[in-house]
Design a protein around this motif. Structure first.
Motif, PDB file in Angstrom:
ATOM      1  N   HIS A  67    -102.154  62.262 119.963  1.00  0.00           N
ATOM      2  CA  HIS A  67    -103.151  63.305 119.683  1.00  0.00           C
ATOM      3  C   HIS A  67    -104.150  62.903 118.604  1.00  0.00           C
ATOM      4  O   HIS A  67    -104.901  63.728 118.113  1.00  0.00           O
ATOM      5  CB  HIS A  67    -102.473  64.626 119.310  1.00  0.00           C
ATOM      6  CG  HIS A  67    -101.434  65.038 120.315  1.00  0.00           C
ATOM      7  ND1 HIS A  67    -101.776  65.394 121.597  1.00  0.00           N
ATOM      8  CD2 HIS A  67    -100.090  65.089 120.229  1.00  0.00           C
ATOM      9  CE1 HIS A  67    -100.656  65.672 122.260  1.00  0.00           C
ATOM     10  NE2 HIS A  67     -99.627  65.483 121.463  1.00  0.00           N
ATOM     11  N   LEU A  69    -104.289  62.304 115.437  1.00  0.00           N
ATOM     12  CA  LEU A  69    -104.438  63.020 114.170  1.00  0.00           C
ATOM     13  C   LEU A  69    -105.024  62.100 113.099  1.00  0.00           C
ATOM     14  O   LEU A  69    -104.740  60.907 113.059  1.00  0.00           O
ATOM     15  CB  LEU A  69    -103.097  63.595 113.708  1.00  0.00           C
ATOM     16  CG  LEU A  69    -102.442  64.618 114.648  1.00  0.00           C
ATOM     17  CD1 LEU A  69    -101.247  65.270 113.965  1.00  0.00           C
ATOM     18  CD2 LEU A  69    -103.432  65.671 115.101  1.00  0.00           C
ATOM     19  N   GLU A  71    -104.692  61.875 109.758  1.00  0.00           N
ATOM     20  CA  GLU A  71    -103.936  61.341 108.616  1.00  0.00           C
ATOM     21  C   GLU A  71    -103.279  60.004 108.963  1.00  0.00           C
ATOM     22  O   GLU A  71    -103.481  59.018 108.241  1.00  0.00           O
ATOM     23  CB  GLU A  71    -102.914  62.381 108.135  1.00  0.00           C
ATOM     24  CG  GLU A  71    -103.536  63.678 107.589  1.00  0.00           C
ATOM     25  CD  GLU A  71    -103.964  64.665 108.670  1.00  0.00           C
ATOM     26  OE1 GLU A  71    -103.676  64.404 109.856  1.00  0.00           O
ATOM     27  OE2 GLU A  71    -104.597  65.691 108.351  1.00  0.00           O
ATOM     28  N   PRO A 173     -96.147  63.059 107.106  1.00  0.00           N
ATOM     29  CA  PRO A 173     -95.363  64.239 106.746  1.00  0.00           C
ATOM     30  C   PRO A 173     -96.191  65.522 106.651  1.00  0.00           C
ATOM     31  O   PRO A 173     -95.626  66.606 106.596  1.00  0.00           O
ATOM     32  CB  PRO A 173     -94.808  63.867 105.361  1.00  0.00           C
ATOM     33  CG  PRO A 173     -95.803  62.910 104.800  1.00  0.00           C
ATOM     34  CD  PRO A 173     -96.437  62.204 105.951  1.00  0.00           C
ATOM     35  N   SER A 174     -97.534  65.428 106.665  1.00  0.00           N
ATOM     36  CA  SER A 174     -98.311  66.604 106.256  1.00  0.00           C
ATOM     37  C   SER A 174     -99.041  67.330 107.380  1.00  0.00           C
ATOM     38  O   SER A 174     -99.484  68.455 107.199  1.00  0.00           O
ATOM     39  CB  SER A 174     -99.308  66.206 105.175  1.00  0.00           C
ATOM     40  OG  SER A 174    -100.215  65.258 105.674  1.00  0.00           O
ATOM     41  N   SER A 175     -99.191  66.701 108.546  1.00  0.00           N
ATOM     42  CA  SER A 175     -99.857  67.418 109.634  1.00  0.00           C
ATOM     43  C   SER A 175     -99.072  67.252 110.922  1.00  0.00           C
ATOM     44  O   SER A 175     -98.398  66.241 111.129  1.00  0.00           O
ATOM     45  CB  SER A 175    -101.298  66.929 109.815  1.00  0.00           C
ATOM     46  OG  SER A 175    -101.330  65.655 110.415  1.00  0.00           O
ATOM     47  N   ARG A 176     -99.167  68.265 111.760  1.00  0.00           N
ATOM     48  CA  ARG A 176     -98.365  68.260 112.975  1.00  0.00           C
ATOM     49  C   ARG A 176     -99.200  68.846 114.112  1.00  0.00           C
ATOM     50  O   ARG A 176     -99.918  69.829 113.919  1.00  0.00           O
ATOM     51  CB  ARG A 176     -97.122  69.126 112.732  1.00  0.00           C
ATOM     52  CG  ARG A 176     -96.130  69.217 113.866  1.00  0.00           C
ATOM     53  CD  ARG A 176     -94.863  69.939 113.394  1.00  0.00           C
ATOM     54  NE  ARG A 176     -95.140  71.242 112.773  1.00  0.00           N
ATOM     55  CZ  ARG A 176     -95.281  72.386 113.440  1.00  0.00           C
ATOM     56  NH1 ARG A 176     -95.169  72.395 114.744  1.00  0.00           N
ATOM     57  NH2 ARG A 176     -95.535  73.517 112.803  1.00  0.00           N
ATOM     58  N   PHE A 177     -99.117  68.211 115.288  1.00  0.00           N
ATOM     59  CA  PHE A 177     -99.820  68.715 116.463  1.00  0.00           C
ATOM     60  C   PHE A 177     -99.102  69.951 116.984  1.00  0.00           C
ATOM     61  O   PHE A 177     -97.881  69.949 117.135  1.00  0.00           O
ATOM     62  CB  PHE A 177     -99.838  67.621 117.538  1.00  0.00           C
ATOM     63  CG  PHE A 177    -100.378  68.069 118.860  1.00  0.00           C
ATOM     64  CD1 PHE A 177    -101.750  68.174 119.060  1.00  0.00           C
ATOM     65  CD2 PHE A 177     -99.527  68.387 119.903  1.00  0.00           C
ATOM     66  CE1 PHE A 177    -102.248  68.584 120.286  1.00  0.00           C
ATOM     67  CE2 PHE A 177    -100.025  68.802 121.128  1.00  0.00           C
ATOM     68  CZ  PHE A 177    -101.389  68.905 121.321  1.00  0.00           C
ATOM     69  N   VAL A 178     -99.848  71.010 117.253  1.00  0.00           N
ATOM     70  CA  VAL A 178     -99.240  72.242 117.754  1.00  0.00           C
ATOM     71  C   VAL A 178     -99.564  72.451 119.236  1.00  0.00           C
ATOM     72  O   VAL A 178     -98.698  72.755 120.040  1.00  0.00           O
ATOM     73  CB  VAL A 178     -99.711  73.466 116.935  1.00  0.00           C
ATOM     74  CG1 VAL A 178     -99.150  74.752 117.532  1.00  0.00           C
ATOM     75  CG2 VAL A 178     -99.287  73.335 115.477  1.00  0.00           C
ATOM     76  N   GLY A 179    -100.828  72.286 119.587  1.00  0.00           N
ATOM     77  CA  GLY A 179    -101.190  72.512 120.982  1.00  0.00           C
ATOM     78  C   GLY A 179    -102.641  72.165 121.247  1.00  0.00           C
ATOM     79  O   GLY A 179    -103.397  71.838 120.326  1.00  0.00           O
TER      80      GLY A 179
END
Ligand code: FAD
Ligand code: FAD
Lengths: 308, 249
Positions: A67, A69, A71, A173-179
């Motif tokens: 995805h 991201l 970071e 550790p600080s961002s995460r894919f949600v959708g």
């Protein structure tokens, strides 16, 4: 000179923009590597290796890059940047998200949306919605640049670069894919379509955008929109053309029910031929249109579809 | 939760700019200036978070000349509680702005920093991302929806293919896109009240930041003007011209 290009991906494929960024890199000169980062990116890497002028494709295949991201991608680029004098990406939402982060981590400026390579350290870029063009020179040891893809002709296929994996320890550790909600369309990408037909507030509703479908089908065109049409909820955000949306420069741009605000013109005025359809003969769009047709779009569009 | 909002003074978006005759820069003498539209959206989002009880304090910050205090007063009138002016007459590039904002973040320790996605003068689209990198914060750029949770924030981003949602641990940086909200106008009583709200001035020197840049502006030119063409009388004539004259069909 040695240049690293961050490959642009679209639906698990190499996006058209990357071939244009390679062209900008060739104008700078030197060895050109392409970085493909993502999860399960074999096909993207193969396609990148085929671009003319690319000497090496470096592949970082890991779930952390899924995805795209910012970071983890920026961290990966920081780890690789020592080997390069320039890092380039398309000025897509990915390039614009990631490259400033890399630049700040390396304590160098970032140069946005270049239109022309004057020299290896000197570039032209639009400011004030394209109403002025600035020439800037960078004395930074690393040049971090996003490229306006419509300003450079894509390189051809026909290369056969080596493909090598890169190993870098990157965690996020600080961002995460949600959708994700991605527009599904069989039409060409807005940024690379030869013909674009766009609708504005004058279209009146999302339903009326169907009037553009038949024409787009016949012409193989992509469909775009003005900000007013997107804000009104007629069509999704990924269709917005303009200063703060997508930049297009097709062979033919047809503006329907669009007044021609400078923010809209900023996204399409480099089109080869512009057609405007508007019921107001004083609409500013006519000042940039090669062919203007004054009239009601609800009569003109069906007639146009029939005639094609 | 404390929210820091960065606002930039730029040329009003309705003004048509001119390049100086000596091509050294854009001529900004006597043109109307305003708050960058994306920064208005950033202020509005912070104010809404405060109205929802999510934010407890809003601090507005700008980097720029003395006159940029006007934009801070606007932010205060719209609902910011206090303002910080980092005063400089120098040309400050995005990286330097990000360094100055980082110094302010270090002092203020906000939980959320909201910036515009791009300033409509330089169209750089960099400052928020750079600030996030320098502070080690995650970033949610081009936001069309911001949903603050316990210790994290969900940000829906406008990306080329559609929309993407990411979850960021706080503190985080968010940059605004056009559809995040519709900014309100400042009311007269609020404009009066804003004059009494605290506005603190600092200098880059006091913050220990050098505003020097590796970028040099060599010149500015006007792009090739596009000339208007002809009006056609009918759909038939249009299609005919596109086929035979323009040869694009
Ligand atoms: C910070 C900022 C960023 C922006 N970024 C963008 C951007 O990226 N892209 C963008 O497009 N805009 C952008 N805008 C908005 C821009 O200023 C204009 O508001 C917008 O482009 C207007 O859209 P429009 O031409 O569809 O609507 P309008 O200006 O309302 O024009 C509608 C037109 O349709 C015509 N019309 C109506 N009915 C008919 C009919 N039946 N038949 C024929 N013609 C008809 C009217 O005569 C009129 O000319 C931005 C603005 C700001 C402040
Ligand atoms: C006094 C002065 C005169 C200048 N004159 C010129 C000039 O004539 N021509 C020219 O090309 N450049 C000029 N600059 C430089 C230009 O304004 C910088 O490139 C700019 O400040 C960096 O941000 P950006 O517009 O690139 O930000 P972007 O990354 O496009 O902006 C994104 C967001 O960052 C935040 N932000 C950006 N800048 C500031 C700021 N200064 N204060 C607070 N928040 C901010 C805002 O929230 C904004 O919405 C001048 C700068 C200053 C201070």
């Amino acid at each position: 000179m040695s240049i690293l290009i961050l490959a642009e991906q679209h639906d698990g494929e190499l996006a058209a923009g990357t071939a244009h960024v390679v062209a900008a890199a060739r104008a700078i000169g030197g060895d050109i590597d392409v970085l493909v980062a993502g999860e399960g990116v074999d096909a993207v890497a193969q396609a990148a290796a085929g671009l003319d002028g690319v000497s090496r494709v470096r592949v970082a295949d890991d779930a952390v890059y899924a995805h795209q991201l910012a970071e983890p991608l920026a961290e990966l680029l920081v780890a690789l940047a020592d080997d390069y004098t320039h890092v380039l990406a398309a000025s897509s939402t990915t390039g614009k998200n990631v490259l400033p982060r890399l630049a700040a981590l390396r304590d160098v400026a970032q140069i946005s949306d270049i239109l022309e390579v004057v020299g290896a350290d000197t570039f032209k870029r639009p400011i004030y919605a394209g109403n002025a063009i600035a020439t800037v020179r960078s004395s930074d040891p690393l040049k971090v640049i996003t490229v306006r893809t419509t300003a450079f002709d894509a390189v051809a296929d026909g290369g056969s670069a080596a493909i090598e994996p890169v190993s870098a320890e990157v965690s996020n550790p600080s961002s995460r894919f949600v959708g994700e909600e991605l527009a599904q369309s069989d039409r060409p990408e807005l940024g690379s379509a030869k013909i674009v037909i766009s609708g504005g507030r004058g279209m009146g509703s999302g339903d009326n955008f169907k009037l553009l479908d038949g024409i787009a089908d016949k012409l193989g065109a992509a469909i775009g929109a003005s900000r007013a049409a997107v804000d009104a909820g007629f069509v999704p955000n990924d269709m917005q053309v303009g200063q703060t949306g997508k930049i297009v420069a097709p062979e033919l741009y047809i503006a329907v029910g669009i007044s021609g605000a400078i923010q809209h013109l900023a996204g399409m005025k480099d089109s080869k031929v512009i057609v405007a359809i508007n019921k107001d003969e004083d609409a500013p769009i006519f000042q940039v249109a090669d062919y203007g047709l004054v009239g009601d779009l609800f009569e003109i569009l069906p007639a146009l579809e029939q005639k094609l | 939760m404390k929210v820091l909002v960065a606002v930039k003074r730029v040329i009003d978006y309705n003004v048509k700019i001119r390049v100086k005759p000596d091509h050294s820069d854009v001529d900004l003498t006597n043109v109307k200036m305003a708050m960058n539209p994306f920064c208005e959206i950033a202020v509005e989002e912070a104010v809404r978070l405060k109205e929802q009880g999510v934010a407890s304090e809003i601090v507005a910050v700008t980097v720029g000349p003395k006159a940029a205090q006007e934009q801070l007063r606007t932010a205060l009138a719209l609902g910011a509680d206090r303002a910080i002016h980092v005063e400089t007459e120098a040309r400050v590039e995005s990286l330097a702005v990000a360094k100055l904002l980082k110094a302010v973040v270090d002092e203020e320790q906000p939980d959320l920093v909201i910036l515009g996605k791009q300033a409509i003068d330089t169209d750089n689209n960099q400052t928020g991302q750079m600030l996030a990198a320098l502070t080690g914060m995650p970033q949610g750029t081009f936001a069309s929806k911001v949903d603050v949770k316990e210790g994290s924030v969900d940000v829906t981003r406008e990306i080329d293919g559609g929309l993407q949602t990411v979850a960021l641990t706080l503190p985080a940086v968010v940059t605004t896109d056009l559809r995040l909200n519709e900014p309100r106008y400042a009311k007269l009583p609020d404009i009066m009240k804003a004059k009494k709200k605290p506005l603190e001035s600092k200098t880059p020197e006091a913050l220990g930041v050098s505003v020097e840049s590796g970028l040099e502006l060599l010149g500015v030119e006007t792009p090739a003007e596009r000339k208007g063409g002809v009006k056609v009388g009918s759909v038939d004539e249009l299609v005919e011209k596109l086929k035979t004259e323009a040869k694009v069909l």
